[in-house]
Design a protein around this motif. Sequence first.
Motif, PDB file in Angstrom:
ATOM      1  N   PRO A 167     -15.218   2.047   7.637  1.00  0.00           N
ATOM      2  CA  PRO A 167     -14.194   1.418   6.804  1.00  0.00           C
ATOM      3  C   PRO A 167     -14.594   1.323   5.332  1.00  0.00           C
ATOM      4  CG  PRO A 167     -14.433   0.220   8.865  1.00  0.00           C
ATOM      5  CD  PRO A 167     -15.529   1.241   8.834  1.00  0.00           C
ATOM      6  N   ALA A 168     -15.897   1.155   5.050  1.00  0.00           N
ATOM      7  CA  ALA A 168     -16.339   1.079   3.654  1.00  0.00           C
ATOM      8  C   ALA A 168     -15.988   2.351   2.899  1.00  0.00           C
ATOM      9  CB  ALA A 168     -17.849   0.829   3.600  1.00  0.00           C
ATOM     10  N   VAL A 169     -16.112   3.512   3.562  1.00  0.00           N
ATOM     11  CA  VAL A 169     -15.778   4.790   2.935  1.00  0.00           C
ATOM     12  C   VAL A 169     -14.269   4.925   2.762  1.00  0.00           C
ATOM     13  CG1 VAL A 169     -15.943   7.297   3.163  1.00  0.00           C
ATOM     14  CG2 VAL A 169     -17.850   5.856   3.903  1.00  0.00           C
ATOM     15  N   ILE A 170     -13.526   4.614   3.820  1.00  0.00           N
ATOM     16  CA  ILE A 170     -12.077   4.760   3.784  1.00  0.00           C
ATOM     17  C   ILE A 170     -11.457   3.822   2.752  1.00  0.00           C
ATOM     18  CG2 ILE A 170      -9.965   4.529   5.119  1.00  0.00           C
ATOM     19  CD1 ILE A 170     -11.598   6.924   5.947  1.00  0.00           C
ATOM     20  N   ARG A 171     -11.941   2.590   2.679  1.00  0.00           N
ATOM     21  CA  ARG A 171     -11.358   1.633   1.736  1.00  0.00           C
ATOM     22  C   ARG A 171     -11.659   2.012   0.295  1.00  0.00           C
ATOM     23  NH1 ARG A 171     -13.348  -3.323   5.529  1.00  0.00           N
ATOM     24  NH2 ARG A 171     -11.697  -3.119   7.110  1.00  0.00           N
ATOM     25  N   ARG A 172     -12.855   2.564   0.060  1.00  0.00           N
ATOM     26  CA  ARG A 172     -13.158   3.033  -1.293  1.00  0.00           C
ATOM     27  C   ARG A 172     -12.243   4.200  -1.672  1.00  0.00           C
ATOM     28  NH1 ARG A 172     -16.803   1.478  -5.554  1.00  0.00           N
ATOM     29  NH2 ARG A 172     -15.824   2.623  -7.253  1.00  0.00           N
ATOM     30  N   PHE A 173     -12.003   5.067  -0.719  1.00  0.00           N
ATOM     31  CA  PHE A 173     -11.079   6.186  -0.920  1.00  0.00           C
ATOM     32  C   PHE A 173      -9.685   5.660  -1.266  1.00  0.00           C
ATOM     33  CE2 PHE A 173      -8.424   9.618   1.285  1.00  0.00           C
ATOM     34  CZ  PHE A 173      -8.503  10.497   0.219  1.00  0.00           C
ATOM     35  N   ALA A 174      -9.239   4.648  -0.535  1.00  0.00           N
ATOM     36  CA  ALA A 174      -7.918   4.072  -0.780  1.00  0.00           C
ATOM     37  C   ALA A 174      -7.836   3.451  -2.167  1.00  0.00           C
ATOM     38  CB  ALA A 174      -7.601   3.029   0.287  1.00  0.00           C
ATOM     39  N   ARG A 175      -8.893   2.764  -2.591  1.00  0.00           N
ATOM     40  CA  ARG A 175      -8.881   2.155  -3.924  1.00  0.00           C
ATOM     41  C   ARG A 175      -8.855   3.203  -5.019  1.00  0.00           C
ATOM     42  NH1 ARG A 175     -12.804  -1.291  -1.193  1.00  0.00           N
ATOM     43  NH2 ARG A 175     -11.803  -3.282  -0.696  1.00  0.00           N
ATOM     44  N   GLU A 176      -9.536   4.339  -4.790  1.00  0.00           N
ATOM     45  CA  GLU A 176      -9.491   5.430  -5.761  1.00  0.00           C
ATOM     46  C   GLU A 176      -8.080   5.996  -5.870  1.00  0.00           C
ATOM     47  OE1 GLU A 176     -11.856   6.700  -7.693  1.00  0.00           O
ATOM     48  OE2 GLU A 176     -13.614   5.623  -6.965  1.00  0.00           O
ATOM     49  N   LEU A 178      -5.231   4.347  -5.334  1.00  0.00           N
ATOM     50  CA  LEU A 178      -4.425   3.389  -6.080  1.00  0.00           C
ATOM     51  C   LEU A 178      -4.797   3.381  -7.559  1.00  0.00           C
ATOM     52  CD1 LEU A 178      -4.304   0.356  -3.603  1.00  0.00           C
ATOM     53  CD2 LEU A 178      -2.538   2.073  -4.024  1.00  0.00           C
ATOM     54  N   ALA A 179      -6.110   3.513  -7.856  1.00  0.00           N
ATOM     55  CA  ALA A 179      -6.557   3.514  -9.247  1.00  0.00           C
ATOM     56  C   ALA A 179      -6.055   4.727 -10.013  1.00  0.00           C
ATOM     57  CB  ALA A 179      -8.086   3.464  -9.303  1.00  0.00           C
ATOM     58  N   SER A 180      -5.731   5.797  -9.300  1.00  0.00           N
ATOM     59  CA  SER A 180      -5.237   7.005  -9.969  1.00  0.00           C
ATOM     60  C   SER A 180      -3.846   6.809 -10.540  1.00  0.00           C
ATOM     61  CB  SER A 180      -5.220   8.177  -8.980  1.00  0.00           C
ATOM     62  OG  SER A 180      -4.161   8.047  -8.040  1.00  0.00           O
ATOM     63  N   GLY A 181      -3.142   5.795 -10.050  1.00  0.00           N
ATOM     64  CA  GLY A 181      -1.799   5.546 -10.526  1.00  0.00           C
ATOM     65  C   GLY A 181      -0.763   6.512  -9.995  1.00  0.00           C
ATOM     66  N   SER A 182      -1.063   7.176  -8.881  1.00  0.00           N
ATOM     67  CA  SER A 182      -0.113   8.128  -8.312  1.00  0.00           C
ATOM     68  C   SER A 182       1.219   7.443  -8.006  1.00  0.00           C
ATOM     69  CB  SER A 182      -0.684   8.736  -7.026  1.00  0.00           C
ATOM     70  OG  SER A 182       0.309   9.485  -6.346  1.00  0.00           O
ATOM     71  N   VAL A 232      -9.250  15.414  -3.166  1.00  0.00           N
ATOM     72  CA  VAL A 232      -7.974  14.712  -3.311  1.00  0.00           C
ATOM     73  C   VAL A 232      -8.036  13.713  -4.462  1.00  0.00           C
ATOM     74  CG1 VAL A 232      -6.379  13.096  -2.199  1.00  0.00           C
ATOM     75  CG2 VAL A 232      -7.311  15.024  -0.903  1.00  0.00           C
ATOM     76  N   THR A 233      -9.135  12.964  -4.571  1.00  0.00           N
ATOM     77  CA  THR A 233      -9.240  11.987  -5.664  1.00  0.00           C
ATOM     78  C   THR A 233      -9.235  12.692  -7.016  1.00  0.00           C
ATOM     79  OG1 THR A 233     -11.679  11.949  -5.555  1.00  0.00           O
ATOM     80  CG2 THR A 233     -10.482  10.335  -4.226  1.00  0.00           C
ATOM     81  N   ARG A 234      -9.870  13.860  -7.103  1.00  0.00           N
ATOM     82  CA  ARG A 234      -9.842  14.610  -8.364  1.00  0.00           C
ATOM     83  C   ARG A 234      -8.428  15.097  -8.667  1.00  0.00           C
ATOM     84  NH1 ARG A 234     -14.527  17.275  -6.157  1.00  0.00           N
ATOM     85  NH2 ARG A 234     -16.442  16.344  -6.949  1.00  0.00           N
ATOM     86  N   LYS A 235      -7.756  15.574  -7.635  1.00  0.00           N
ATOM     87  CA  LYS A 235      -6.382  16.054  -7.807  1.00  0.00           C
ATOM     88  C   LYS A 235      -5.471  14.946  -8.324  1.00  0.00           C
ATOM     89  CE  LYS A 235      -2.385  17.358  -4.973  1.00  0.00           C
ATOM     90  NZ  LYS A 235      -1.922  17.581  -3.582  1.00  0.00           N
ATOM     91  N   LEU A 236      -5.725  13.716  -7.871  1.00  0.00           N
ATOM     92  CA  LEU A 236      -4.880  12.595  -8.277  1.00  0.00           C
ATOM     93  C   LEU A 236      -5.272  12.007  -9.629  1.00  0.00           C
ATOM     94  CD1 LEU A 236      -4.523  10.707  -4.879  1.00  0.00           C
ATOM     95  CD2 LEU A 236      -2.849  12.189  -5.987  1.00  0.00           C
ATOM     96  N   GLY A 237      -6.367  12.493 -10.188  1.00  0.00           N
ATOM     97  CA  GLY A 237      -6.732  11.996 -11.516  1.00  0.00           C
ATOM     98  C   GLY A 237      -8.195  11.712 -11.698  1.00  0.00           C
ATOM     99  N   SER A 242      -8.750   4.181 -14.150  1.00  0.00           N
ATOM    100  CA  SER A 242      -7.942   3.007 -13.832  1.00  0.00           C
ATOM    101  C   SER A 242      -6.482   3.275 -14.130  1.00  0.00           C
ATOM    102  CB  SER A 242      -8.416   1.797 -14.663  1.00  0.00           C
ATOM    103  OG  SER A 242      -8.082   1.988 -16.018  1.00  0.00           O
ATOM    104  N   ARG A 243      -5.633   2.488 -13.499  1.00  0.00           N
ATOM    105  CA  ARG A 243      -4.204   2.637 -13.696  1.00  0.00           C
ATOM    106  C   ARG A 243      -3.833   2.337 -15.150  1.00  0.00           C
ATOM    107  NH1 ARG A 243      -0.799  -0.372  -9.258  1.00  0.00           N
ATOM    108  NH2 ARG A 243      -2.025   1.037  -7.980  1.00  0.00           N
TER     109      ARG A 243
END
Length: 256
Positions: A167-176, A178-182, A232-237, A242-243
């Motif tokens: 979960p620590a990995v998945i939640r960090r991924f999720a925060r990234e 959201l931080a991308s502002g997609s 994916v995180t790079r693709k999103l920004g 930060s947003r």
Amino acid sequence: MQNLYPLFERNRILKKELLWALRDYSFTQARLDYEEYADGMLRGCDVRADGKQIVVGPGIIKYGGFICLMDAEESIPYAPCDEFISVKMRFQTQQESADYHVYKMELVADADTVLKDNEFEVCRYKLQEGAALRDRHTDFLDMATEYNTLNYLYATWGGLRERSMAPAVIRRFAREILASGSPEAEDIGFAYLCLNQPGAIPMEILKDYLERNERNVDGVSTENLFYEMCHVTRKLGGTGISRGKEKASRRKIIVD
């Protein structure tokens, strides 16, 4: 079929039938809650570096189909090393009586990162002489840093119907995400699902999300799956954007 519910009132004695009902209810409830989950850590088991110790918090673990409760913190010392050390939960099952089985667990630090049938990995690390072991990560890609950092990528987490990622990995991924502002509802919904999940998300959800982002995850290892997530995180920004910064960059006007 009948269900007995004791009345906990003053001067009432709990008969053996009611005690049996309490026993059956507690065991059956835990078994049914996690019946479809794979073996591994299920809830809690948060990891941190504290002084010269790695500390694992209380949690719920499924081993051999049986639900085990770790109701207190467990810790193990760490030391500098030139190779990865795997911090493992090692289980032993003993029948000390004709009436019950005993499931014993101990934390071990092992240079052999290959897991035996009675072992689950909690985390791993490689520590340089004179360095401090850290449990906080600067961004998502930092979770795969080789030295002086707790690595959860290979942790044994039980998900719905199959093993999942920590979960620590998945939640960090999720925060990234959201931080991308997609602005995409699919990205926001997936991130909210990850952050709201009390344990590990089902692996099929993660893989489906990555495939919708044109990543090939068929048969890939856990490590390669992590790097597909990085794409994916790079693709999103990019990680760490930060947003607020992204919105500010959109408001720039260049006058020639």
